[in-house]
Design an enzyme around this catalytic site. Structure first.
Site, PDB file in Angstrom:
ATOM      1  N   SER A 143       0.854  -1.183   0.000  1.00 20.00           N
ATOM      2  CA  SER A 143       0.000   0.000   0.000  1.00 20.00           C
ATOM      3  C   SER A 143       0.888   1.231   0.000  1.00 20.00           C
ATOM      4  CB  SER A 143      -0.886   0.008   1.256  1.00 20.00           C
ATOM      5  OG  SER A 143      -1.526   1.255   1.443  1.00 20.00           O
ATOM      6  N   TYR A 156      -2.080  -0.995  10.597  1.00 24.03           N
ATOM      7  CA  TYR A 156      -2.194  -1.213   9.145  1.00 24.03           C
ATOM      8  C   TYR A 156      -0.948  -0.723   8.416  1.00 24.03           C
ATOM      9  CZ  TYR A 156      -3.825  -0.995   4.341  1.00 24.03           C
ATOM     10  OH  TYR A 156      -3.934  -1.167   2.982  1.00 24.03           O
TER      11      TYR A 156
END
Length: 261
Positions: A143, A156
């Site tokens: 990401s 995350y």
């Protein structure tokens, strides 16, 4: 990766979004598929559509990758099938949003299990076979969150930083073996991700899953395949900013962008 036709690919988190798009893109190149997710009904719908449209073989395996027993069962199922796995797309993952001290501990443990532990375990299970055959590809979904700490999404961001570093290291180990490793780094993407993480976690214009997967496939098709790729021009620029800003400034910017809204 060369010679997609007739290979077999495993795609986790395949029931929707980027995972479903990867399944379609690989099937278009005549890859047979093993689709993995928790929602078996969604997987079977996708499998029926892909088989009808592309004429490839599609197998469905329902598994909760937050449970190590389920990850091990999946690996054993793949080994017992006798079908060599040529491509692994570790796409399954999710995010939690909010102050770290306020988050549910069990939920954060599941986040690490799916985003990190399952990625490592499945890669370890399938990579040796690829290396021994001298062909294959491992695509791990990282990401743009991997490039800097993310206050209010601390776990995350850390899991995706792990995925990026892990995959790039594999790329270095695998160079010359005929096996590719690629970390795909999307920014905000129009998927069910934000149904779980919440809209506050969305930063910038969203890409479509098709755009994100097309970025990965182009990278895999390059003669000199890169260790990682960021999807989207704006995302590529934003991923470079942490290299230019002082660390404290970077953290403050991300805190403002992703903080509780």
């Amino acid at each position: 990766m060369d010679q997609w036709n007739g290979s077999t690919a495993v795609v986790t988190g395949a029931s929707s979004g980027i995972g479903a798009e990867f399944a379609a893109a690989l099937a278009q190149r005549q890859c047979n598929l093993v689709l993995v997710a928790r929602r078996e009904d969604r997987l079977r719908e996708l499998a029926t559509r892909i088989e009808g449209e592309y004429g490839v073989q599609v197998r469905v395996v329902s598994a909760d990758l937050s449970l190590r027993s389920e990850v091990d069962r999946l690996a054993q199922t793949l080994a017992a099938s006798g079908t060599p796995i040529d491509v692994l797309v570790n796409n399954a993952g999710f995010a939690t949003h909010g102050g770290f001290s306020d988050q549910d501990a069990a939920r954060m443990n599941d986040e690490v299990a799916v985003n990190v532990a399952a990625v490592v375990a499945l890669t370890r299970a399938l990579l040796p076979g690829m290396v021994s055959r001298g062909r294959g590809a491992v695509v791990n979904i990282a990401s743009t969150a991997a490039f800097q700490p993310i206050p209010f999404m601390a776990v995350y961001g850390a899991t995706k930083a792990f995925v990026l570093s892990f995959t790039e290291a594999l790329w270095g180990e695998l160079e010359g073996t005929g096996v590719d490793a690629l970390a795909l780094c999307p920014g905000a993407t129009d998927t069910e991700f934000f149904d779980v993480a919440g809209e506050a976690a969305s930063v910038g214009k969203r890409q479509t899953p098709a755009q994100v997967v097309a970025t990965a496939m182009r990278a895999l098709d390059q003669r000199r395949q890169p260790p990682s790729v960021v999807s989207g021009c704006a995302n590529r620029w934003s991923s470079r900013l942490p290299l230019l800003l002082p660390r404290r400034a970077t953290i403050r910017v991300t805190r403002k962008l992703v903080g509780a809204k």
